[in-house]
Design an enzyme around this catalytic site. Structure first.
Site, PDB file in Angstrom:
ATOM      1  N   TYR A  54      -9.388  14.559  -7.362  1.00 54.16           N
ATOM      2  CA  TYR A  54      -8.542  13.996  -8.419  1.00 54.16           C
ATOM      3  C   TYR A  54      -7.813  15.102  -9.178  1.00 54.16           C
ATOM      4  O   TYR A  54      -6.599  15.041  -9.374  1.00 54.16           O
ATOM      5  CB  TYR A  54      -9.398  13.162  -9.373  1.00 54.16           C
TER       6      TYR A  54
ATOM      7  N   LYS B 125      -3.689  15.728  -9.263  1.00 52.84           N
ATOM      8  CA  LYS B 125      -2.943  15.617 -10.516  1.00 52.84           C
ATOM      9  C   LYS B 125      -2.250  16.931 -10.879  1.00 52.84           C
ATOM     10  O   LYS B 125      -1.167  16.931 -11.467  1.00 52.84           O
ATOM     11  CB  LYS B 125      -3.864  15.146 -11.645  1.00 52.84           C
TER      12      LYS B 125
ATOM     13  N   ASP C 264       0.856  -1.175   0.000  1.00 51.99           N
ATOM     14  CA  ASP C 264       0.000   0.000   0.000  1.00 51.99           C
ATOM     15  C   ASP C 264       0.901   1.235   0.000  1.00 51.99           C
ATOM     16  O   ASP C 264       1.647   1.459   0.951  1.00 51.99           O
ATOM     17  CB  ASP C 264      -0.880  -0.025   1.253  1.00 51.99           C
TER      18      ASP C 264
END
Length: 259
Positions: free
Chosen positions: A163, A167, A73
């Site tokens: 998201y 990014k 992980d």
């Protein structure tokens, strides 16, 4: 030179190199691990889920590819340390591919758990993985880090707030690594896929109206790419052929970002 899925494979491109690929059990990650191995690297791949990891192990074995899969992980420092240790005392390539989506949730709908999970995987996980390999790359006199960002790193339409934010943050990180460690022969670059045929985009409890809004941004999106098309770009950016490419952001989206 042989071919894989109709794209050229240089079987000696990464001869003798050691690579780590995160998110290597499916999608772009699996394609990247396979391509690097086909092109001569010894690959250590990781994935957080045991079921997909086992399926990937079977795939790599059937293809006779030198890919060792580990369950790890990237949000857990202990798992990262174990992964890097398993790869040995030299790492030439790190491909940061693992990622998490946010169900297209806009700011007014994003909950803390979703925000923290996406940030942990997409941004903090990339930081921790890159930080972990730096000492080995410095000791070896160089290395290449290639991070998968997204078309969403250039705008807001293709995803939700968590998201898109992560990014965008990835681009700052890869440029910072390039600036500070370029003189030590460590290159850091990013690839920005558009739509890709990948499991990542098929398991989403989407925010209804926000997804409809996102569809407007996707109106000019070209047909989805195959995962190996993105892996091809990652492999090149990690190779000696790209020795003068550092801090670069490469859109691999079929021209979507030019719309």
């Amino acid at each position: 030179m042989t071919t894989f899925d109709s794209r050229p494979v240089d079987v000696h491109r990464h001869d003798g190199k050691i690579a780590i690929v995160t998110g290597a059990a499916s999608g772009i990650g699996r394609a990247t691990a396979a391509r690097l191995a086909r092109e001569g690297a010894s690959v250590f791949g990781c994935n957080v889920r045991s079921d997909t990891r086992q399926a990937a192990e079977q795939f790599f074995a059937e293809q006779s590819l030198d890919v060792t899969m580990l369950q790890a992980d990237i949000t857990a420092q202990a798992d990262i340390d174990a992964l890097v240790s398993a790869a040995g005392d030299r790492i030439d390539i790190l491909a940061n591919v693992a990622g998490a989506m946010d169900q297209y949730r806009p700011l007014g709908e994003v909950d803390d758990d979703t925000w923290l999970r996406v940030v942990d995987v997409n941004l903090t996980g990339v930081m921790r993985m890159s930080r972990a390999v730096l000492p080995l790359m410095l000791n070896a006199g160089g290395g290449a880090i290639v991070t998968v960002a997204s078309r969403a790193a250039l705008g807001a339409g293709p995803a939700g707030v968590a998201y898109a934010t992560t990014k965008h943050g990835v681009l700052g990180m890869i440029k910072s690594i390039a600036w500070f460690y370029g003189p030590q022969n460590i290159r850091s670059n990013a690839v920005l896929p558009g739509g890709v045929h990948s499991e990542m985009h098929t398991k989403s409890d989407r925010s209804g109206w926000a997804f409809e809004r996102a569809e407007i941004a996707k109106a000019t999106m070209p047909p989805k790419a195959e995962a190996d098309e993105i892996a091809t770009a990652i492999s090149w950016m990690a190779s000696d052929e790209a020795s003068n490419v550092n801090g670069a952001v490469l859109s691999v989206d079929g021209g979507w970002s030019s719309a």
